[in-house]
Enzyme design. Structure first.
Site, PDB file in Angstrom:
ATOM      1  CG  LEU A 121      -1.825   1.197   1.430  1.00  0.00           C
ATOM      2  CD1 LEU A 121      -2.797   1.363   0.277  1.00  0.00           C
ATOM      3  CD2 LEU A 121      -2.576   1.083   2.750  1.00  0.00           C
ATOM      4  CE1 TYR A 122       2.656   3.715   5.421  1.00  0.00           C
ATOM      5  CE2 TYR A 122       0.769   2.322   4.962  1.00  0.00           C
ATOM      6  CZ  TYR A 122       1.622   2.909   5.862  1.00  0.00           C
ATOM      7  OH  TYR A 122       1.457   2.696   7.203  1.00  0.00           O
ATOM      8  CE  LYS A 167       5.501  11.376   7.499  1.00  0.00           C
ATOM      9  NZ  LYS A 167       4.549  12.517   7.511  1.00  0.00           N
ATOM     10  CG  HIS A 205      -5.111  -3.448   0.838  1.00  0.00           C
ATOM     11  ND1 HIS A 205      -5.483  -4.620   1.482  1.00  0.00           N
ATOM     12  CD2 HIS A 205      -4.751  -2.582   1.817  1.00  0.00           C
ATOM     13  CE1 HIS A 205      -5.364  -4.459   2.782  1.00  0.00           C
ATOM     14  NE2 HIS A 205      -4.920  -3.232   3.019  1.00  0.00           N
ATOM     15  CE  LYS A 217      -0.586  -4.191   2.652  1.00  0.00           C
ATOM     16  NZ  LYS A 217      -2.015  -4.424   2.558  1.00  0.00           N
ATOM     17  CG  ASP A 274      17.077 -13.659  -6.417  1.00  0.00           C
ATOM     18  OD1 ASP A 274      16.996 -12.753  -7.263  1.00  0.00           O
ATOM     19  OD2 ASP A 274      18.068 -13.820  -5.687  1.00  0.00           O
TER      20      ASP A 274
END
Length: 565
Positions: A103-104, A107, A191, A193, A198
């Site tokens: 999602l992010y 920061k 959304h 994940k 590899d």
């Protein structure tokens, strides 16, 4: 985080008391069907020896691709700190590719970015691809954001680093123009994940930020399989192809620009949402329903097998399933794969005599469960009272685990997000009423997870999601009790109507007969339940758990605007 639902998304999308529409799929007419699905009658002598999951896996073969792997190729990580350590270790050791769908990225995750930078410098052949959500990834702009954190990697390594940000086609027109940041994320997000290194892929519900690395509990499964890693890489790459491209720019304060997919000849999701969705469907649908190599030869599930079914939920791009009737039969063409597979699985538990007394555990940190899945779970619950030994206690056979208000990431928040703990209390109360209405009070219990209090020293938040199913003990020919769950669903989905209609979700259904893997899955459930306490309707009616009128008013507003907060 606000994106998983400012206060009232919970209320909008999970009233288990709603009448759930029938989701049973009797027949499919798609060309993407497993060769294991056969219409040839099975002799009774053979059927009697079949594994209890054999019939279910044959049905699932019709919807999702199947991969057979060795159970030892699945590793379960057991804490946020271990997740972060494993993530960095995998990045450092990667030789060919790293792909991260999230999602992010927080920061301030400079250490994680430095780890990626060091890996790129150490290995000139390494390629890195990162996919985040556009709205969440630029929420703080022009202040430091996920986008401003990542753009230096693009500037430094050029074509070796690709950063894309998906923008939902659902936020367009006046909504795009006037919906404020954070609130606009209620119209849909990237959304997924997926953390690939590899020939390995880690599936989780965790994002890449400090709380997920320290004190926000989730699940983390690593699959050491090139075929699975390639499969998920193709999905990552497909969504990246239709997303905005992050590039350095001296003309913008934050030092970056997001180039529309129109630069690559792809319709823009904001300006041409319908054309964008048609293009996305044409690109992505073949990827999530592609035949796995193991499906070329019919293969029945038995005591030596572990099957993995990659699942994806992209209804915002692919559209809702279509159905046609012919001679009293319903032919349904599913587009996404997660909800259809889960529906088949729960229907089998409810209808198959051999599975009727199977036990299930369901968890979601944000307990606003999709009405169809809620109804399916209750139908799959044993009709008679069953007690299961858990530690020193005898408990009900089926368990729902969710976050207590004091383990909810929005506890103590200001504004709309501060309503969420109360909203989930209301939803939990409605669920228990639905359990009582279905006559399943003796078989289903609700537990709330709490470890300290959010915002205080030692306090954790709860973000885990998944399902585990344990076969009745009499079906195990090797011992009196099953070693643990033989089926689990792991991934990004919160199993909400939002997950199934607005967001992009991905995960995997694991079906195993391996005793050691069952024990690992049992340990995973016990690890989650260790800090969870049984909660009753009386508990939820206490003064401190009351739900105010503001929550209901916010729900009404969001529904009118067509969002999912």
């Amino acid at each position: 985080m606000f994106t998983r639902g400012a206060a009232t998304k919970a209320l909008r999308y999970c009233n288990c008391a709603k009448t759930a529409r029938s989701s049973t799929i009797r027949t499919t007419s798609r060309r993407h069907v497993s060769s294991t699905a056969s219409s040839v009658p099975v002799p009774s002598s053979v059927a009697a020896k079949a594994h209890p999951w054999a019939g279910v896996t044959t049905q699932i073969d019709q919807v999702a691709p199947r991969f057979e792997i060795d159970a030892s190729q699945i590793e379960i990580v057991d804490s946020p700190t271990a997740f972060y350590t494993t993530l960095k270790d995998k990045i450092k050791k990667a030789q060919k590719r790293i792909y991260l769908s999230t999602l992010y990225i927080g920061k301030t995750e400079n250490e994680l970015i430095d780890t990626i930078r060091d890996a790129l410098q150490a290995n000139p052949n390494l390629q890195v691809a990162i996919l985040t959500d556009y709205l969440r990834g630029t929420r703080e702009d022009p202040n430091p954001s996920c986008a401003s954190l990542l753009v230096p990697l693009v500037a430094e390594f050029g074509g070796r680093v690709k950063v894309r940000m998906y923008h939902t086609p659902n936020l367009n027109g006046w909504k795009k123009e006037y919906m404020p940041k954070r609130i606009n994320e209620g119209w849909g997000l990237q959304h997924m994940k997926l953390y690939g290194f590899d020939d390995e892929i880690m599936l989780s519900g965790a994002n890449l930020s400090d709380d997920y690395f320290t004190n926000r509990l989730d699940r983390y499964h690593i699959f050491k399989s090139k075929e699975l890693a390639d499969f998920y890489h193709d999905i990552h790459d497909g969504v990246s192809e239709i997303s905005y491209n992050l590039v350095p720019s001296d003309e913008h304060t934050a030092g970056f620009e997001l180039q529309s997919p129109m630069h690559r000849g792809i319709p823009d999701p904001v300006f041409h949402p319908q054309r964008f969705k048609r293009h996305a469907k044409q690109l992505l649908e073949p990827l999530i329903r592609v035949r796995a190599r193991q499906k070329i030869v019919p293969l029945e599930f038995d005591e030596d097998k572990t099957f993995v079914y990659p699942l994806a939920q992209f209804d915002i791009l692919l559209g809702q399933p279509t159905a046609k009737s012919f001679m009293n039969y319903e032919f349904r063409n599913p587009t996404s794969t997660e909800k259809p597979v889960l529906t088949k699985l729960l229907a089998a538990l409810a209808k198959d005599d051999a599975l009727r007394n199977a036990r299930w555990t369901f968890t979601a940190g944000y307990f606003n469960i999709d009405p169809d899945i809620c109804a399916g779970l209750l139908e799959a619950t044993p009709a008679s009272k069953q007690l299961v030994q858990k530690g020193n206690n005898l408990e009900k056979a089926c368990t729902v685990i969710t976050a207590s208000p004091w383990a909810n990431g929005f506890y103590g928040s200001s504004g709309i997000s501060g309503m969420l703990p109360a909203a989930y209390t209301l939803l939990s109360r409605r669920f228990l009423r639905q359990v009582a209405k279905a006559g399943k009070e003796d078989a289903v219990q609700l537990k709330e997870w709490r470890k300290g209090t959010v915002g205080q020293p030692g306090g954790f938040t709860y973000h885990a999601k998944g399902i585990w199913i344990t076969l009745p003990s009499q079906m195990n020919t090797q011992s009196e009790e099953e070693a643990g769950p033989s089926v689990t669903l792991v991934g990004s989905s919160n199993y909400t109507k939002r997950s199934y209609s607005l967001d992009l979700e991905v995960g995997a259904l694991v079906v195993t007969a391996d005793e050691e893997l069952k024990r690992k899955l049992k340990a995973e459930v016990e690890w989650l339940e260790k800090d969870a306490t049984v909660t009753t309707q009386d508990d939820l009616m206490k003064v401190e758990r009351r739900v105010g009128a503001r929550v209901r008013a916010a729900l009404w507003l969001v529904e009118r605007l067509g969002g999912a907060l």
